[in-house]
Design a protein around this motif. Structure first.
Motif, short mmCIF file in Angstrom:
data_model
loop_
_atom_site.label_atom_id
_atom_site.label_comp_id
_atom_site.label_asym_id
_atom_site.label_seq_id
_atom_site.Cartn_x
_atom_site.Cartn_y
_atom_site.Cartn_z
N UNK A 12 1.25 -1.23 0.17
CA UNK A 12 -0.24 -0.12 0.14
C UNK A 12 0.89 1.21 0.18
N UNK A 13 0.45 2.39 -0.85
CA UNK A 13 1.46 3.18 -0.93
C UNK A 13 0.93 3.89 0.87
N UNK A 14 2.19 4.94 1.18
CA UNK A 14 2.87 5.18 2.92
C UNK A 14 2.05 6.59 2.56
N UNK A 15 1.77 6.93 3.53
CA UNK A 15 1.13 8.98 3.54
C UNK A 15 1.01 9.34 4.58
N UNK A 16 0.33 10.55 5.20
CA UNK A 16 0.78 11.19 5.92
C UNK A 16 -1.15 12.38 6.40
N UNK A 17 -1.91 11.12 6.84
CA UNK A 17 -3.15 11.57 7.49
C UNK A 17 -3.08 13.39 7.73
N UNK A 18 -1.67 13.64 9.06
CA UNK A 18 -2.53 14.49 8.96
C UNK A 18 -1.65 15.81 8.20
N UNK A 19 -1.40 15.83 7.27
CA UNK A 19 -0.58 17.02 6.63
C UNK A 19 -1.80 16.16 4.61
N UNK A 37 -8.14 17.15 -0.94
CA UNK A 37 -8.59 18.24 -1.51
C UNK A 37 -8.86 19.13 -1.36
N UNK A 38 -9.12 19.27 -0.17
CA UNK A 38 -9.41 20.75 0.70
C UNK A 38 -7.89 21.19 1.45
N UNK A 39 -7.12 20.23 1.57
CA UNK A 39 -6.21 20.36 1.69
C UNK A 39 -5.17 21.47 0.78
N UNK A 40 -5.11 20.37 0.24
CA UNK A 40 -4.51 20.46 -1.29
C UNK A 40 -5.01 21.75 -1.73
N UNK A 45 -9.25 23.71 4.46
CA UNK A 45 -9.07 23.07 4.90
C UNK A 45 -8.21 22.29 5.44
N UNK A 46 -8.34 22.49 7.01
CA UNK A 46 -6.81 21.06 7.26
C UNK A 46 -7.49 19.79 8.09
N UNK A 47 -8.87 19.69 7.45
CA UNK A 47 -10.09 18.30 8.39
C UNK A 47 -8.79 17.09 8.15
N UNK A 48 -8.87 16.38 9.08
CA UNK A 48 -8.64 15.09 9.20
C UNK A 48 -10.02 14.38 9.40
N UNK A 49 -9.51 12.88 8.33
CA UNK A 49 -10.29 12.11 9.48
C UNK A 49 -11.22 11.17 10.27
N UNK A 50 -11.53 10.74 11.44
CA UNK A 50 -11.74 10.83 12.76
C UNK A 50 -12.14 9.08 12.59
#
Length: 461
Positions: free
Chosen positions: A286-293, A326-329, A333-338
């Motif tokens: 799987x692709x490694x990502x930074x969910x907080x960013x 998308x909203x971060x890009x 918004x800087x929302x993250x999934x809970x």
């Protein structure tokens, strides 16, 4: 540098199309690349068409299992081909719906295999397209059982299971998670002899233990044969289908079936996705990502969302990850999934819905726990519908009363769980849930009653 698009999304499934539409809503020039059909596996071969089949199964069970008690004196007759055809029709209708949404929001689409050849460049067939940001949403594919590779006819994935030309007389299912059990329930209900083999010690192992036990008891009563703590050691094709050797706690078993469905997990769709010079970090397929960013990868212009980044492999999670990305890009918004309020659903009958901690997990986390539980057999609405199987189980922190988890099994569990997702998100307490007025008579009253039962204040139990 002038790019062809602001955002290029690879994949048109629940993550991809949602992300593309949200980007267009934010006035970005966006392209969505899909290799097959808009909607991805979920809409075309997964979540939606399987639920069409399960609706058929529920109707069969309602007439055959409940009919006499409800006053039905006729004889049900079923057309397997029509069941399959209707599920495909439903998928096709929704596929066209996404095409319409793309036109509405002016999302450009392109069909073909995508390959990321640079931080801002993607090749689709013979064409090259550039974008300021690239979002990967390519999803996953089923994991095969070693020594029993998929052939699409005898050893199959869920995709083939929902489009078989004729109903098999027998089916062996490897894996007792939601996918395996949903197909097991469907085929068993319409008359196929179904055997399920699960390596772990219980079915739907991610659910609360009481729910798992109750679902197994129900499915076995309906005719499914289930082996847990068991593993398939050898599979061979025969003239009539497959023959599998299975190690079980009771000894070795030989199981023969016309068809074997393998539902033991998934792998990210990453093969051939990146050119050698695009070194996106991969972890366990799987692709490694930074969910907080914003779900960015190790390459700043490339993001990834949905199933391709790993568990939980759920369409609703993929959707929300894509919107947050998308909203971060776009800088809005800087929302993250809970990830603590993700609902889980298994669409058998009875169905299963859950959110938050199981009782065991809450205790292991150090909480002093109080349980509120209300069986549907005491619900007037459930009695009226002849759907009294199952219960609502709520897990509360005994000190503060906060809802830690909710676990439902019953006819309306997958619909009722949303109320408890909201309750957990808002940090509701058992007293608050108990005092929320629920309409009468409804299945949802059982939530109020379960909260009251934990406090010893439930009126109806």
């Amino acid at each position: 540098m002038a790019y062809d698009y602001d955002i290029l999304v690879i994949g048109g499934g629940p993550a991809g199309y949602a992300g593309a539409i949200r980007a267009a809503q934010l006035k970005k020039r966006v392209l969505c690349v899909e290799r097959d059909k808009l909607g991805g596996v979920c809409l075309n071969w997964g979540c939606i068409p399987t639920k069409a089949l399960l609706s058929n199964a529920h109707l069969v069970e309602l007439i055959n299992g409940h009919g006499k008690r409800l006053g039905f004196t006729g004889q049900g007759a079923w057309d397997f081909g029509q069941m399959i055809g209707r599920s495909r029709q439903v998928a096709g209708q929704l596929n066209k719906g996404i095409e319409g949404l793309f036109k509405k929001y002016k999302v450009a689409s392109k069909f073909g295999e995508a390959r990321v050849i640079g931080p801002h460049e993607v090749q689709v067939g013979s064409d090259k397209v550039t974008a300021e940001s690239i979002v990967i949403a390519t999803g996953v594919h089923p994991r095969s059982l070693p020594g029993a590779e998929f052939d699409g006819k005898t050893i199959i994935t869920s995709k083939e299971a929902m489009s078989l030309e004729k109903q098999p007389k027998s089916m062996l299912i490897i894996g007792a998670g939601p996918i395996g059990l949903e197909f097991g329930y469907f085929y068993n209900t319409i008359g196929t002899k179904v055997t399920v083999v699960e390596m772990l010690d219980r079915i739907v192992p991610g659910e609360d233990e009481e729910v798992s036990q109750a679902l197994r008891k129900s499915l076995e009563a309906k005719g499914l044969k289930i082996f847990t703590n068991s593993k398939t050691t050898k599979v061979e094709k025969t003239a009539g289908g497959v023959k599998a050797e299975v190690e079980t706690p009771a000894g070795n078993q030989t199981i023969e079936a016309e068809v074997m469905l393998v539902a033991i997990g998934v792998l990210g769709n990453i093969d051939g996705l990146f050119a050698d010079n695009v070194k996106v970090e991969i972890f366990k397929n799987h692709i490694k990502v930074d969910p907080k960013n914003g779900y960015v990868t190790n390459i700043p212009s490339i993001y990834a969302v949905g199933d391709v980044i790993g568990p939980p492999w759920l369409a609703h999670v993929a959707h929300h990850e894509a919107v947050c990305c998308i909203e971060k890009i776009c800088g809005v918004s800087n929302r993250t999934v809970d990830y603590t309020t993700i609902p889980g659903c298994t669409y058998t009958e009875p169905g299963v819905g859950s959110v938050g901690m199981t009782e065991k997990a809450a205790r292991e986390a150090g909480h002093e726990v109080r349980i509120g539980k209300f069986p549907f057999q005491y619900s007037g609405r459930a009695l009226a519908a002849d759907e009294t199987e199952g219960f609502v189980k709520l897990v509360f922190d005994a000190k503060y009363g906060e809802l830690l988890g909710a676990h439902l099994i019953g006819a309306m569990a997958t619909e009722m769980i949303s109320e408890l997702v909201v309750a957990k998100k808002l940090e509701a307490t058992e007293e608050e849930i108990m005092h929320i007025m629920h309409p009468h008579p409804t299945f949802s009253e059982s939530i109020m009653e379960a909260a009251g039962q934990g406090l010893g204040e439930s009126v109806h139990i």
